[in-house]
Design a protein around this motif. Structure first.
Motif, PDB file in Angstrom:
ATOM      1  N   VAL A  14      55.677  68.999  61.096  1.00 34.70           N
ATOM      2  CA  VAL A  14      55.382  70.373  61.490  1.00 34.70           C
ATOM      3  C   VAL A  14      54.630  70.336  62.810  1.00 34.70           C
ATOM      4  CG1 VAL A  14      54.291  72.543  60.849  1.00 34.70           C
ATOM      5  CG2 VAL A  14      55.269  71.074  59.082  1.00 34.70           C
ATOM      6  N   VAL A  55      59.385  73.193  62.626  1.00 31.75           N
ATOM      7  CA  VAL A  55      59.502  72.197  61.564  1.00 31.75           C
ATOM      8  C   VAL A  55      60.716  71.329  61.863  1.00 31.75           C
ATOM      9  CG1 VAL A  55      59.859  71.838  59.091  1.00 31.75           C
ATOM     10  CG2 VAL A  55      58.454  73.752  59.879  1.00 31.75           C
ATOM     11  N   LYS A  77      58.780  79.649  60.158  1.00 31.35           N
ATOM     12  CA  LYS A  77      59.076  78.242  60.402  1.00 31.35           C
ATOM     13  C   LYS A  77      60.439  78.128  61.076  1.00 31.35           C
ATOM     14  CE  LYS A  77      55.446  77.205  57.780  1.00 31.35           C
ATOM     15  NZ  LYS A  77      54.223  76.532  58.270  1.00 31.35           N
TER      16      LYS A  77
END
Length: 235
Positions: A14, A55, A77
């Protein structure tokens, strides 16, 4: 688009937007290239206060979309699934020559359109004054639900495409026609009319960048054109 499983985030790298150089994160050259191209949009998201992370899936994902958006714990994300995925390189090869960075920005802005809808709590919802047309007669209950879900997803994809074009109109106006043509060609590839990614009706409405108006926000710029398309889609 759907919420992503916790296991994915346990395995994935991440990257907090713009806080860590891509080369320092153990990324492949292809991952670095995608992130570098998307960086102006990611920087804009950060400056605007949008909770966005990148991500990177470390496992092979041959069937995944190279870029997708998930929503978890109140954060958006942007998920890159490029390892063991030939579509990641194939997508790069299809980018318009000389406009690769701008096309990657367009794709990232599309995902921010999804992010905005999630953050506003209106994902899959129609605006006030609109109602969804019913599923065709003769379908089983399961097929009716699938049909209505597909239409909802297509509406969200249409909004995302218009947000992406709003970004392009504001940041790269001289490239708008070329990028609009490229996006339209991508949407027409292997097209199943009426399916999740059939956004051509909205793209036709935005062929002229003036259709997106002069709103300072790419989200606000997209909204009137999106609603115009909804009028046609739900008739």
């Amino acid at each position: 688009m759907k919420k992503l499983p916790a296991a994915l985030f346990a395995l994935a790298a991440v990257i907090t937007v713009c806080s860590t150089p891509a080369t320092a994160a153990g990324l492949t050259p292809l991952e670095q290239r995608w992130i570098a191209g998307m960086t102006p949009v990611l920087q804009h998201a950060k400056a605007s206060g949008m909770p966005v992370d990148v991500v990177v899936q470390p496992q092979d994902a041959p069937e995944a979309a190279p870029l997708a958006l998930g929503f978890r714990d109140g954060r958006c994300k942007l998920v890159l699934s490029l390892r063991g995925n030939p579509e990641g390189e194939a997508t790069m090869q299809r980018l318009p020559a000389g406009l690769e960075d701008s096309a990657l920005e367009l794709m990232a802005a599309h995902e921010l359109g999804h992010c905005r809808r999630y953050l506003d709590g209106v994902w899959f919802n129609l605006p006030a004054g609109f109602s969804a047309a019913p599923a065709p007669d003769g379908l089983s209950p399961d097929l009716q639900r699938a049909y209505l879900s597909m239409k909802s997803a297509r509406r969200e994809e249409g909004y995302g495409d218009l947000v992406a074009l709003g970004w392009t109109a504001q940041r790269h106006p001289a490239q708008y026609a070329a990028l609009h043509a490229w996006l339209s060609a991508e949407r027409a590839r292997d097209l199943l009319p009426g399916s999740h990614h059939d956004t051509l009706a909205w793209l036709k409405l935005a062929r002229d960048p003036q259709a997106l108006g002069s709103a300072p926000s790419m989200f606000d710029a997209a909204l009137p054109v999106w609603q115009h398309g909804l009028n046609l889609d739900e008739d």
